[in-house]
Scaffold this active site. Structure first.
Site, PDB file in Angstrom:
ATOM      1  N   GLU A  82       8.541  -1.571  -8.862  1.00 19.60           N
ATOM      2  CA  GLU A  82       9.887  -1.491  -8.282  1.00 19.60           C
ATOM      3  C   GLU A  82      10.354  -2.857  -7.800  1.00 19.60           C
ATOM      4  O   GLU A  82      11.520  -3.219  -7.950  1.00 19.60           O
ATOM      5  CB  GLU A  82       9.887  -0.463  -7.156  1.00 19.60           C
ATOM      6  CG  GLU A  82       9.697   0.960  -7.699  1.00 19.60           C
ATOM      7  CD  GLU A  82       9.513   1.993  -6.617  1.00 19.60           C
ATOM      8  OE1 GLU A  82       8.580   1.847  -5.798  1.00 19.60           O
ATOM      9  OE2 GLU A  82      10.281   2.955  -6.569  1.00 19.60           O
ATOM     10  N   GLU A 136       3.279   7.253  -8.526  1.00 23.77           N
ATOM     11  CA  GLU A 136       3.487   7.957  -7.265  1.00 23.77           C
ATOM     12  C   GLU A 136       3.272   9.464  -7.369  1.00 23.77           C
ATOM     13  O   GLU A 136       2.793  10.090  -6.437  1.00 23.77           O
ATOM     14  CB  GLU A 136       4.883   7.668  -6.728  1.00 23.77           C
ATOM     15  CG  GLU A 136       5.087   6.245  -6.222  1.00 23.77           C
ATOM     16  CD  GLU A 136       5.441   5.259  -7.301  1.00 23.77           C
ATOM     17  OE1 GLU A 136       5.222   5.533  -8.486  1.00 23.77           O
ATOM     18  OE2 GLU A 136       5.915   4.161  -6.949  1.00 23.77           O
TER      19      GLU A 136
END
Ligand code: T1G
Length: 699
Positions: free
Chosen positions: A105, A125
């Protein structure tokens, strides 16, 4: 600060330096922001590179910080990425080795990305019960496309950088470095080359559409339904990526944030994060430093070519380690080899193993009938009949032939490893390696530490466990070690429940609804009811005051040992595993109950689950008190990887923490009042009583 700053010519390089994987903990996040400020304030600097030191660009947010104030403290990852995007000078991410989660990210927030080949790129995640929470669901679709992004986010699986970089139309990387070694120099050159490019590109400004959006996301929702049975995260991943195609970027980011925070607080995510750390913590032995020298294990010997011996051998063959198998008779060896071949050929047939790999593995396997041939093995594992006299003969032979420094391991599942060690003149080289059947499949390995077992032997076998892809947990010496000692109490409760009014099917269904892979009676039929029978017979003499239901003995006296005899608690059609309830067995239980003068009562699923699971918890507390297990999380690892405890519950002790230890003790006090149960057993272990009284949890 765990981020270093250095200027090379006109390029400022911010290097993440938070070993082992540059987790984006608070100090690292602060270091990035400080580096960006310094670079933007320095007129001599025209562009900026962010990279990672050591073996990772970044493994993402610092999982060890989750649930602590630090993980919420500014600058949080959103703020860091905003600082990158708002930089007046272009920021280039120089990616290598591992670029995952928040690390990816962060890279997606940079103006440019240059990647080395061989880098594992992922948004994993979902494996922690959450979803990318710093813009990954909004930015990744904008550079690799909606479908590729959703696949990565829902699977959580890594993709190699050179693969992503080669897919037409995918713009995750602006440039691929020639090699990992060339990355640093190429990143500097690339950063210089874009220093004056304006406007600077931002992923957030790219369009994000799917031509058949509604249809595709409906398809995606149907696809994730299966994996979402006990986990809320996959479905939310779909919602988040769909939002990227329907909302403005800023709104999509807010939507993602809301989903992320909600998922963080689910018990499923707490369980998965607990297990992520627990599995890794299990490899650490409190009094054996990580840098303890390890013995070289280049060749392994396995004694016994039966089901266990063959499975054990396969683990080493799969890891490319030569194995010499010994049996007493040639036909036993032939049978063992044939079974190994059959297992591999089945994998080849399913496309899970290439033919050449199969042949390579078989080439590493040799056999012998003569102990003398084993003398050069660095590690020998016996998997012979589970009887102390037989083990004694084997270990005396090994002691006579094995070279000094060889590790002598027993695959015993219950016998005293200290006694076995003292059949030899080298007890310091003896250890228990308790594999779980099928040994080439089950991940759990109980490493049983004898009183004399040397520390370097422990360090060595833990390293070997990792090499053969096992999750190893150290156990002290006691009857049943960690897993089987606890499962005995679990089985006792199952028997009492039958006496009190349950059928095997009712108990199994309640436990499978709780999430166990198999209820206790189906599991007994799979493992073989005769195994438990033999242990109970031993118990009747060793521990005459230990209370058991007699139903299991009555079943075994009928020869109903389970799948291997085609009938146990249930009936089985040959070749099939479906458990078919048997009316005679139910009648046998009812008749036995009547003979005891017991009036059957209706027992709730909740009571079934509590008595079975809390019996594990109480025995586990004793195991911790006695130092048989080093830490509570080790016991959770044993039950997740060896006994089919539901992952989303995090293990029996994590589950007890979720229930609240005070409530567990309250329930145990109720069970103790049941005259048909074992009141003595339900006395809370002192450790459990103490934690409950203090409002604490297992660590
Ligand atoms: N944070 C902290 N420590 C980590 C870590 C992490 N993200 N990843 C690994 N470690 C530690 C691990 O505990 C162990 O420590 C050591 O590194 C080696 O791990 C906002 C919120 C990176 C592929 O899920 O998949 O970003 O035991 O044995 O086999 O969207 O670790 O030595 O003390 O696994 O070489 C997302 C999880 C986080 C990546 C390396 N990231 N890690 O594998 O070594 S959430 C992940 C892995 C997030 C954002 C969200 C693997 C690995 P110790 P290891 P490995």
């Amino acid at each position: 600060m765990t981020a270093e700053y250095k200027v090379h010519g006109s390029v400022a390089v911010i290097t993440l330096a938070n070993p082992p994987v540059n987790g984006l903990g608070l100090s690292t996040r602060q270091g990035i922001v400080d580096g960006l400020t310094r670079a933007n304030d320095d007129a001599a600097v025209t562009s900026i590179v962010i990279t990672g030191a050591g073996g990772a660009f970044s493994g993402g947010a610092d999982i060890k910080e989750f649930g602590t104030d630090k993980s919420l403290q500014e600058p949080n990852l959103h703020s860091v990425i905003a600082a990158v995007e708002n930089s007046a000078k272009p920021v280039v991410a120089a990616i290598h080795s591992v670029c995952m989660g928040g690390g990816l990210e962060l890279a997606l927030g940079c103006h440019y990305r240059i990647a080395a080949p061989g880098c594992s790129v992922a948004l994993p995640e979902v494996k922690l019960g959450i979803l990318p929470g710093a813009g990954g669901t909004q930015r990744l679709p904008r550079v690799v496309g909606v479908e590729a992004a959703l696949n990565m986010i829902v699977s959580g699986e890594p993709v190699k950088s050179e693969l992503i970089g080669s897919i037409p139309g995918q713009k995750l990387f602006d440039k691929m470095a020639a090699s990992p070694e060339a990355l640093a120099a190429e990143a500097l050159a690339f950063a210089q080359s874009v220093a004056d490019v304006r406007p600077m590109p931002l992923v957030r400004n790219l369009p994000c559409k799917h031509p058949q959006g509604d249809a595709y996301f409906q398809f995606a929702r149907n696809m994730v339904k299966g994996m979402s049975k006990n986990f809320p995260a996959p479905a939310k991943c779909v919602d988040a990526v769909e939002a990227a195609t329907k909302k403005k970027f800023a709104d999509g980011l807010l939507f993602e944030r809301e989903l992320f925070i909600n998922l963080m607080w689910t018990p499923e995510s707490r369980s998965l994060r607990h297990l992520f750390l627990a599995e890794r913590a299990a490899s650490k032995i409190p009094d054996v430093p990580a840098d303890t020298p390890k013995r070289d294990i280049k060749a392994v010997a396995v004694i016994g070519a039966g089901t266990m011996g063959g499975g054990i051998a396969m683990n080493f063959l799969n890891a490319g380690i030569p194995v010499k198998m010994l049996e007493m008779k040639q036909e036993a060896l032939d049978r063992g080899i044939a079974t190994i071949k059959k297992n591999y050929e089945a994998q080849v047939k399913k496309g899970k193993l290439k033919q050449d790999k199969y042949e390579q593995r078989m080439a590493l396997l040799s056999t012998t009938l003569d102990y003398a041939d084993l003398k050069d093995a660095d590690l020998v594992i016996e998997a012979v009949f589970e009887e102390l006299g037989v083990k004694e003969a084997v270990f005396k032979q090994l002691d006579a032939v094995m070279k000094p420094g060889a590790i002598l391991a027993s695959n015993t599942s219950t016998l005293d490893v200290n006694k076995i060690a003292h059949f030899t003149q080298r007890p310091q080289d003896v250890v228990g390696l308790h594999f779980f059947s099928p040994a080439n499949v089950m991940k759990l390995l109980e490493v049983v530490r004898g009183d004399a077992t040397a520390k370097d032997v422990l360090a060595t076998v833990m390293a070997v466990a990792k090499k053969i892809r096992k999750t190893a947990v150290v156990s002290g010496v006691c009857d049943g070690f960690i897993g089987n000692r606890m499962i005995e109490q679990y089985g006792r409760q199952g028997g009492f429940l039958l006496d009190e009014g349950c059928t095997p099917e009712q108990v199994d269904k309640a436990m499978e609804k709780f999430g166990m892979a198999m209820g206790p009676f189906r599991m007994g039929d799979l493992a073989g009811n005769d195994i438990g029978w033999a242990i109970r017979k031993r118990r009747y003499t060793e521990k005459p005051d230990m209370k058991y239901s007699k139903t299991a003995d009555l079943l075994c006296e009928k020869g109903r040992f389970g799948q291997k005899t085609g009938a146990g608690w249930y009936d089985y059609v040959p070749g099939k595993r479906d458990a078919i309830p048997n009316a005679e067995v139910v009648k046998m239980i009812e008749d036995h109950r009547a003979s005891l003068g017991i009036t059957p009562r209706k027992i709730s699923d909740e009571e079934i689950v509590q008595r079975l699971v809390f019996s594990l918890v109480n025995e586990a507390a004793h195991i911790l008190e006695e130092g048989i297990a080093n830490k509570a999380s080790d016991i959770d690892v044993v039950y997740i990887f060896g006994y089919g405890f539901p992952v989303y519950r995090g293990g029996p002790l994590n589950y007890a923490n979720e229930v609240g230890l005070f409530n567990v003790v309250q329930a145990m006090n109720r069970f103790a009042k049941n005259p048909l149960d074992d009141a003595a057993f339900w006395k809370p272990a002192p450790l459990l009583a103490k934690l409950a009284a203090e409002g604490k949890t297992f660590n």
